[in-house]
Design an enzyme around this catalytic site. Structure first.
Site, PDB file in Angstrom:
ATOM      1  N   LYS A 338      11.185  -4.808  -6.981  1.00 37.92           N
ATOM      2  CA  LYS A 338      10.437  -4.447  -7.545  1.00 37.92           C
ATOM      3  C   LYS A 338      10.865  -2.805  -7.938  1.00 37.92           C
ATOM      4  CE  LYS A 338       5.775  -2.390  -6.746  1.00 37.92           C
ATOM      5  NZ  LYS A 338       4.636  -1.862  -5.873  1.00 37.92           N
ATOM      6  N   ASP A 343       4.214   5.480  -8.947  1.00 41.22           N
ATOM      7  CA  ASP A 343       3.037   4.616  -9.298  1.00 41.22           C
ATOM      8  C   ASP A 343       1.966   5.425  -8.999  1.00 41.22           C
ATOM      9  OD1 ASP A 343       1.120   2.776  -9.180  1.00 41.22           O
ATOM     10  OD2 ASP A 343       1.501   1.877  -7.166  1.00 41.22           O
ATOM     11  N   LYS A 350      -4.643   6.538  -7.686  1.00 38.83           N
ATOM     12  CA  LYS A 350      -4.493   6.372  -6.064  1.00 38.83           C
ATOM     13  C   LYS A 350      -5.354   7.758  -5.467  1.00 38.83           C
ATOM     14  CE  LYS A 350      -0.319   3.848  -5.577  1.00 38.83           C
ATOM     15  NZ  LYS A 350      -0.976   2.831  -4.994  1.00 38.83           N
ATOM     16  N   ASP A 360       8.006   3.652  -4.207  1.00 35.51           N
ATOM     17  CA  ASP A 360       7.522   2.047  -4.888  1.00 35.51           C
ATOM     18  C   ASP A 360       8.712   1.433  -5.445  1.00 35.51           C
ATOM     19  OD1 ASP A 360       5.538   0.469  -4.370  1.00 35.51           O
ATOM     20  OD2 ASP A 360       4.657   0.932  -6.443  1.00 35.51           O
ATOM     21  N   ASP A 420      -3.739  -0.912 -10.216  1.00 35.43           N
ATOM     22  CA  ASP A 420      -3.133  -0.525  -8.912  1.00 35.43           C
ATOM     23  C   ASP A 420      -2.265  -1.716  -8.379  1.00 35.43           C
ATOM     24  OD1 ASP A 420      -1.717   1.512  -7.375  1.00 35.43           O
ATOM     25  OD2 ASP A 420      -3.226   1.633  -5.854  1.00 35.43           O
ATOM     26  N   GLU A 422      -0.231  -3.409  -9.796  1.00 34.27           N
ATOM     27  CA  GLU A 422       0.759  -3.626 -10.950  1.00 34.27           C
ATOM     28  C   GLU A 422       2.129  -4.166 -10.743  1.00 34.27           C
ATOM     29  OE1 GLU A 422       2.786  -0.721  -8.562  1.00 34.27           O
ATOM     30  OE2 GLU A 422       0.696  -0.873  -9.038  1.00 34.27           O
ATOM     31  N   ARG A 424       3.363  -6.643  -9.002  1.00 29.13           N
ATOM     32  CA  ARG A 424       3.351  -8.330  -9.052  1.00 29.13           C
ATOM     33  C   ARG A 424       3.346  -8.414 -10.538  1.00 29.13           C
ATOM     34  NH1 ARG A 424      -2.285  -8.697  -5.901  1.00 29.13           N
ATOM     35  NH2 ARG A 424      -1.100  -6.945  -4.781  1.00 29.13           N
TER      36      ARG A 424
END
Length: 567
Positions: A338, A343, A350, A360, A420, A422, A424
Site C-alpha cells: 500500500k 492520508d 481524520k 501510511d 478514509d 481508501e 483498499r
C-alpha cells in the site's frame, strides 16, 4: 541530502521530485577463522568475547528469606579459553566481577564493563564480555538450538559496545562454537550482519544543524571470529553471507527512509524516482515500469485513480520485476504494498493522528526495501514482482466523496461509504495487476490498513489473513526468523455480508465490528480464489512509537519470503 546542495523540499510552483537516501555505514564487517594459532583475535582496540551463561536452573525461584544461591561460574572453552590463559585469567576475573549479570542465565545482549589488559608483546587492549543468554541443555543427544534472535541481539550489543568505548578503530568479536547449533554458519553470519548494519541506521537527512550521533562512528573494521569458520574454499560463502546481511540492512534502511520522509519530500513522483533508482543499482536484475494516469486509465484502474484524483501530483503505478541472472524460474510471485504517501482521510477527514499519516506508505516501503535487498542478493529460482499503486488521499474539488461509485480493473463496482477507507481501493487494482497482468502464482500484500488490527494485536505484531495453510505457515516460520512478528487471523466469510452495497457490487466499508476482517475480505475480491494470497496488516508495527520513527517492519519478512520461493 547531497553535499552539493542544501535541503530543499519544493518550490511554490513545483513539488519535490526526489527523496535522498540515508548513507550506508562506513564500517566493514568480515568473518575470520578463530582456529589459527597467530593469536590475532586479541589484536584490536576492542575485543568482545561472547559467552553463554550457565544453563538456567529449573528451580530458579528462591523463597523470601532463603539464602542466596551460589552463582555458577562462566566456563570458557576453545579459543576463548586460550585467550583467557594468554591474558593471565583476566577474562575469568572479569566474569567473576560481573557474575550477577549472568545469574540464572542472564539475557542475550548483556555487556560487562570494559577492562584494560596488557597483551603479551603489545599494548593494553580493552576487553568486554558479551552475554548470549543461558546455555541450552542437550536433550536426547540433540544439542540445544540457538535462535536467530540471540545472534541479532548480540550484533546490536556489539555496536553499542563499539559506541560506548570511545576512540577505537578496530573491534574483534569472538563467538563460542555453540552459536551455530540449530542454525547454519552462513545463517548465523547473515543474521549477525543484518542486525549489525541495521542498528547503525540514523536519519539525519532533514537536520541542517546538530546531527544525531551515529553509533560506532569512527570504527573502521569489525572482525567476527568463530571456530567453525575454516577452510579456504568456504571464505567466499562466508563473505556472501555477510554481504546478504548487509543487503537486507540496506533494504531496511530504505524502508525507514521512505516512511520517515515528510509528504513535502515524498509524493508519488519522488517514490517513482526511488523505484527507478532501485532498478538502477541492481545491475540489471530488476527492471522498472512506471504507469502514469493515462496508462492506468487504459487498464480500467478506476478504484486507484479515484483515490488519486484529489492530489496535485500525478498517480504513479510502480512495477519492479526481479529475474535471476541465470537458471530455471521455479516460482513467479507478487509482493504488493500500500503506497499512500499521505492520508488526510479525504472528505471523511481524520480527526486525530494526522501528523503520523506519512507512515501510511509502510507497506510500499517494506516492498520496495525488499526489492532493493533482492536486487543485490540475486536469489535463484524465483521471479518477483514488486507492485505499488502510489498516490495521496487529499481533499480538493476533484476528490471522491461518500456515495461515489468507482469501477476497479476487474470490472467490480465499489460504493464509497467512507473516503478514509481508501487504501483498499488502491490495493484492489494493484492486486488485479499482480494476478492478471503479471500472472503471479502466489501473492502477498502488506499495508497499514486498519486501526482495528492495531486494537487486536497492538504495536509489535502484524496480522495475517489467508485461506492457504501452506502460505500461512511460510509467513509464520519466516517471521520467527526475521523478528517481524506475525499472527494468523480469521478470514471469517460470515462477515462478508457487511460489505454488501444496495447500489453497487460491493462497498468499501463493513460494519462497526471486525473491521480488520472485513478489510481483508474486501481484498480477496480482487485475486483469483484459487491462488495462494495473504493480506498482512502492518498498521501497528510499521511505526516505532517509542523512538518516534519508522521501524523498518516488513522488509526482512518480504525479502526472506521471496528468497525462499526459489528453493
Amino acid at each position: 541530502m547531497s553535499a552539493e546542495r542544501p535541503f530543499v523540499t519544493w518550490t511554490f510552483d513545483r513539488h519535490c521530485e526526489t527523496m535522498d537516501w540515508s548513507p550506508a555505514p562506513a564500517v566493514s564487517l568480515s568473518a575470520v577463522s578463530a582456529t589459527s594459532e597467530d593469536g590475532s583475535v586479541g589484536d584490536a582496540d576492542l575485543v568482545i568475547v561472547g559467552v553463554f551463561a550457565p544453563a538456567k536452573a529449573d528451580d530458579d525461584k528462591v523463597d523470601d528469606g532463603a539464602e542466596e544461591k551460589e552463582i555458577d561460574p562462566i566456563v570458557f572453552n576453545g579459543k576463548a579459553k586460550e585467550l583467557d590463559e594468554m591474558l593471565g585469567g583476566a577474562l575469568t576475573e572479569l566474569a567473576s566481577d560481573n557474575s550477577k549479570a549472568f545469574q540464572n542465565g542472564g539475557s542475550a545482549g548483556t555487556l560487562t564493563p570494559a577492562v584494560r589488559v596488557a597483551v603479551p608483546g603489545g599494548k593494553a587492549k580493552r576487553f568486554v564480555l558479551l552475554g548470549l543468554g543461558p546455555e541450552g541443555k542437550e536433550k536426547d543427544g540433540v544439542p540445544p538450538k540457538v535462535e536467530s534472535a540471540t545472534i541479532m541481539k548480540a550484533a546490536v550489543a556489539v555496536t553499542s559496545a563499539c559506541h560506548d568505548q570511545k576512540k577505537i578503530k578496530s573491534c574483534n568479536v569472538l563467538l563460542p562454537p555453540q552459536t551455530v547449533e540449530g542454525i547454519s554458519v552462513k545463517g548465523m553470519l547473515t543474521d549477525f550482519s543484518t542486525a549489525f548494519f541495521s542498528s547503525l541506521y540514523v536519519d539525519n537527512r532533514y537536520r541542517t544543524g546538530k546531527k544525531v550521533e551515529i553509533k560506532a562512528d569512527g570504527v573502521e573494521s569489525v572482525k567476527l571470529y568463530h571456530e567453525f569458520l575454516e577452510g579456504a574454499d568456504l571464505v567466499s560463502d562466508y563473505d556472501d553471507a555477510i554481504s546478504s546481511g548487509a543487503a537486507i540492512a540496506r533494504g531496511c534502511s530504505l524502508t525507514k527512509d521512505i516512511v520517515n520522509a515528510p509528504h513535502n519530500v515524498l509524493n508519488s513522483e519522488s517514490l517513482a524516482e526511488t523505484a527507478r533508482r532501485i532498478a538502477g543499482e541492481s545491475g540489471g536484475s530488476i527492471t522498472c515500469e512506471i504507469l502514469g494516469k493515462e496508462e492506468c486509465e487504459a487498464r480500467g484502474m478506476g478504484a486507484y485513480l479515484g483515490v488519486a484524483r484529489g492530489s496535485e501530483t500525478e498517480p504513479q503505478f510502480i512495477h519492479l520485476t526481479y529475474k535471476p541472472p541465470s537458471g530455471e524460474i521455479k516460482k513467479k510471485v507478487g509482493c504488493v504494498g500500500k503506497g499512500l504517501l499521505f492520508d488526510t482521510g479525504g472528505y471523511n477527514i481524520k480527526t486525530s493522528m494526522m501528523e503520523l499519516m506519512k507512515f501510511d506508505c509502510g507497506g510500499a516501503a517494506a516492498v520496495l526495501g525488499a526489492a532493493r535487498a533482492i536486487g543485490s542478493m540475486k536469489p535463484e529460482g524465483v521471479e518477483a514482482h514488486f507492485i505499488v499503486a502510489a498516490c495521496e488521499n487529499m481533499i480538493s474539488a476533484k476528490a471522491v466523496v461518500p456515495s461515489d461509485i468507482l469501477t476497479a480493473s476487474n470490472n467490480k463496482t465499489i460504493e464509497i461509504l467512507n473516503t478514509d477507507a481508501e487504501g483498499r481501493l488502491t490495493l484492489a487494482d494493484a492486486l488485479v495487476f499482480a494476478d492478471k497482468e503479471c500472472g503471479c502464482e502466489k501473492i502477498i500484500e502488506l499495508s497499514t490498513l486498519t486501526g482495528a488490527c492495531m486494537v487486536s494485536l497492538g504495536l509489535k505484531i502484524c496480522g495475517v489473513w489467508t485461506d492457504d495453510d501452506v502460505l500461512a505457515k511460510e509467513i509464520e516460520d519466516i517471521s520467527k526468523v526475521t523478528g517481524d512478528k506475525s499472527w494468523r487471523m480469521p478470514l471469517a466469510k460470515e462477515y462478508a455480508d457487511q460489505l454488501k452495497s444496495k447500489i453497487a457490487d460491493i462497498s468499501n466499508l463493513g460494519g462497526p465490528y471486525g473491521g480488520a476482517i472485513t478489510a481483508a475480505l474486501f481484498l480477496t475480491e480482487f485475486v483469483d480464489k484459487k491462488k495462494p494470497f495473504a493480506h498482512i496488516d502492518i498498521a501497528g508495527p510499521a511505526w516505532d512509537k517509542e523512538k518516534g520513527e519508522a521501524s523498518g517492519f516488513g522488509a526482512k519478512l518480504v525479502t526472506e519470503w521471496v528468497r525462499k520461493q526459489g528453493e
